[in-house]
Write an enzyme that holds these catalytic residues in place. Structure first.
Site, PDB file in Angstrom:
ATOM      1  N   PRO A 120       0.817  -1.228   0.000  1.00 10.98           N
ATOM      2  CA  PRO A 120       0.000   0.000   0.000  1.00 10.98           C
ATOM      3  C   PRO A 120       0.847   1.273   0.000  1.00 10.98           C
ATOM      4  O   PRO A 120       0.351   2.326  -0.403  1.00 10.98           O
ATOM      5  CB  PRO A 120      -0.814  -0.087   1.289  1.00 10.98           C
ATOM      6  N   ASP A 138      -7.240   0.844 -27.354  1.00  9.65           N
ATOM      7  CA  ASP A 138      -8.199   1.419 -26.410  1.00  9.65           C
ATOM      8  C   ASP A 138      -8.203   2.923 -26.390  1.00  9.65           C
ATOM      9  O   ASP A 138      -7.180   3.559 -26.359  1.00  9.65           O
ATOM     10  CB  ASP A 138      -7.891   1.013 -24.971  1.00  9.65           C
ATOM     11  N   GLU A 147       0.186  -8.104   7.847  1.00  8.84           N
ATOM     12  CA  GLU A 147       1.144  -7.929   8.935  1.00  8.84           C
ATOM     13  C   GLU A 147       2.381  -7.130   8.519  1.00  8.84           C
ATOM     14  O   GLU A 147       3.077  -6.596   9.366  1.00  8.84           O
ATOM     15  CB  GLU A 147       1.554  -9.292   9.480  1.00  8.84           C
ATOM     16  N   ARG A 185      -1.917  -8.526 -21.223  1.00  7.89           N
ATOM     17  CA  ARG A 185      -2.693  -8.140 -22.409  1.00  7.89           C
ATOM     18  C   ARG A 185      -1.893  -7.243 -23.357  1.00  7.89           C
ATOM     19  O   ARG A 185      -2.305  -7.040 -24.509  1.00  7.89           O
ATOM     20  CB  ARG A 185      -4.023  -7.491 -22.023  1.00  7.89           C
TER      21      ARG A 185
HETATM   22  C1  9D3 Z   1      -0.892  -3.326   9.690  1.00  7.11           C
HETATM   23  C2  9D3 Z   1      -1.593  -3.038   8.404  1.00  7.11           C
HETATM   24  N1  9D3 Z   1      -1.387  -1.752   7.866  1.00  7.11           N
HETATM   25  C3  9D3 Z   1      -1.548  -0.567   8.609  1.00  7.11           C
HETATM   26  C4  9D3 Z   1      -2.706   0.251   8.111  1.00  7.11           C
HETATM   27  C5  9D3 Z   1      -0.848  -1.608   6.615  1.00  7.11           C
HETATM   28  C6  9D3 Z   1      -1.327  -2.582   5.620  1.00  7.11           C
HETATM   29  C7  9D3 Z   1      -0.412  -3.445   5.058  1.00  7.11           C
HETATM   30  C8  9D3 Z   1      -0.831  -4.352   4.096  1.00  7.11           C
HETATM   31  C9  9D3 Z   1      -2.656  -2.628   5.193  1.00  7.11           C
HETATM   32  C10 9D3 Z   1      -3.054  -3.528   4.225  1.00  7.11           C
HETATM   33  C11 9D3 Z   1      -2.148  -4.411   3.694  1.00  7.11           C
HETATM   34  C12 9D3 Z   1      -2.567  -5.354   2.643  1.00  7.11           C
HETATM   35  N2  9D3 Z   1      -2.548  -4.705   1.317  1.00  7.11           N
HETATM   36  C13 9D3 Z   1      -1.592  -4.921   0.451  1.00  7.11           C
HETATM   37  O1  9D3 Z   1      -0.705  -5.705   0.698  1.00  7.11           O
HETATM   38  C14 9D3 Z   1      -1.595  -4.183  -0.799  1.00  7.11           C
HETATM   39  C15 9D3 Z   1      -2.460  -3.153  -1.300  1.00  7.11           C
HETATM   40  C16 9D3 Z   1      -3.614  -2.516  -0.742  1.00  7.11           C
HETATM   41  O2  9D3 Z   1      -4.089  -2.783   0.368  1.00  7.11           O
HETATM   42  N3  9D3 Z   1      -4.225  -1.547  -1.501  1.00  7.11           N
HETATM   43  C17 9D3 Z   1      -3.786  -1.176  -2.727  1.00  7.11           C
HETATM   44  N4  9D3 Z   1      -2.709  -1.731  -3.268  1.00  7.11           N
HETATM   45  C18 9D3 Z   1      -2.068  -2.700  -2.559  1.00  7.11           C
HETATM   46  S1  9D3 Z   1      -0.703  -3.496  -3.074  1.00  7.11           S
HETATM   47  C19 9D3 Z   1      -0.600  -4.426  -1.728  1.00  7.11           C
END
Ligand code: 9D3
Length: 259
Positions: free
Chosen positions: A91, A171, A118, A156
């Site tokens: 994220p 596209d 985690e 793709r």
């Molecule tokens: C302890 C969790 N977190 C604190 C808010 C951070 C967190 C880490 C990992 C929250 C969610 C996740 C799981 N998400 C992903 O691994 C992830 C993701 C996403 O949640 N949204 C958009 N793109 C991605 S890429 C990987």
């Protein structure tokens, strides 16, 4: 040229549907892309095959250990002679775009590491991963769905994966505009008709109408796309005419208020 994806995850079973259906399934069968799922747990060296541990310094939750991830990456990279990006889905990563998909489609080998809620040991980011990617600002439970999104968007673009018609169509989104409206039979459905111009048989007029609708739809729904795109002369003129029309309407409304 074929492109290989190695997807490292604790939940390989999540990938079955999307990667064994439709266009991706055909692309794999035809050898245009290769997708290999690697269970990170297979690289654990502990008695109970553990892959995470409590964070140093205390606090709640667990952290994915570096060992199994480093060793899984070593294993898949050796089979492909080293080079190629190692991507952590996270994220906190850079936002995934069509431009990035085009870039990744030029690689021979991509390693995708799916983190989980985690989080992973920081040394994975610092010394192993070459790129961190997020698919958008919403919270998921792990990197598995984002990994599938990236495989789909990249696959793709590999020559031959899409049928000729789909590929040639280029596209509208890739050209920086939203799609024009489309219709098929019947000509009237529950009393709702179809734009007359599409039934006229005038190919030139149909083409102009479609470009105009794509442009106006983009103006209303995604003005950000228009701002970051060069406009052709006819597009500029059309948008100017729309602007003038709106100004006339607003001027009229003001007069009405004053009177
Ligand atoms: C302890 C969790 N977190 C604190 C808010 C951070 C967190 C880490 C990992 C929250 C969610 C996740 C799981 N998400 C992903 O691994 C992830 C993701 C996403 O949640 N949204 C958009 N793109 C991605 S890429 C990987």
């Amino acid at each position: 040229m074929t492109i290989s994806f190695d997807i490292l995850t604790l939940f390989p079973e999540m990938f079955a549907g999307p990667l064994t259906s439709s266009i991706i399934k055909k692309a794999r069968e035809r050898g245009l892309i290769e997708i290999n799922l690697v269970n990170i747990r297979d690289f654990s060296r502990t008695r109970h095959r553990t892959v995470d541990d409590a964070p140093f310094g205390g606090g709640g939750g667990m952290v994915m250990e570096p060992g199994p991830i480093f060793e899984a990456v070593d294993f898949v990279r050796r089979r492909h002679g080293g080079a190629g990006p190692v991507i952590l889905l996270d994220p906190q990563g850079e936002r995934f775009t069509q431009e990035m998909a085009r870039q990744l489609a030029r690689e021979k080998h991509l390693v995708l590491i799916c983190g989980h809620y985690e989080g992973v040991d920081e040394r994975v980011r610092e010394y192993l991963v070459t790129r961190e990617i997020s698919i958008g600002d919403y919270v998921l439970t792990g990197g598995e769905l984002p990994a599938m999104v990236i495989v789909d968007a990249v696959a793709r673009l590999v020559p031959g994966v899409l049928g000729e018609a789909e590929a040639a169509e280029d596209d509208s989104f890739a050209r920086g505009l939203l799609e024009y409206p489309q219709y098929t039979r019947p000509r009237t459905y529950r009393g709702f008709g179809v734009p007359e111009v599409l039934l006229s048989g005038h190919h030139g007029e149909v083409e102009r109408w479609r470009r105009q609708e794509a442009l106006l739809r983009t103006l209303v729904r995604r003005p950000d796309l228009l701002a970051s795109r060069e406009l052709e002369a006819w597009e500029r003129e059309l948008l100017q005419a729309v602007g003038e029309q709106i100004n006339r309407l607003l001027a009229g409304a003001r007069k009405d208020v004053v009177q």
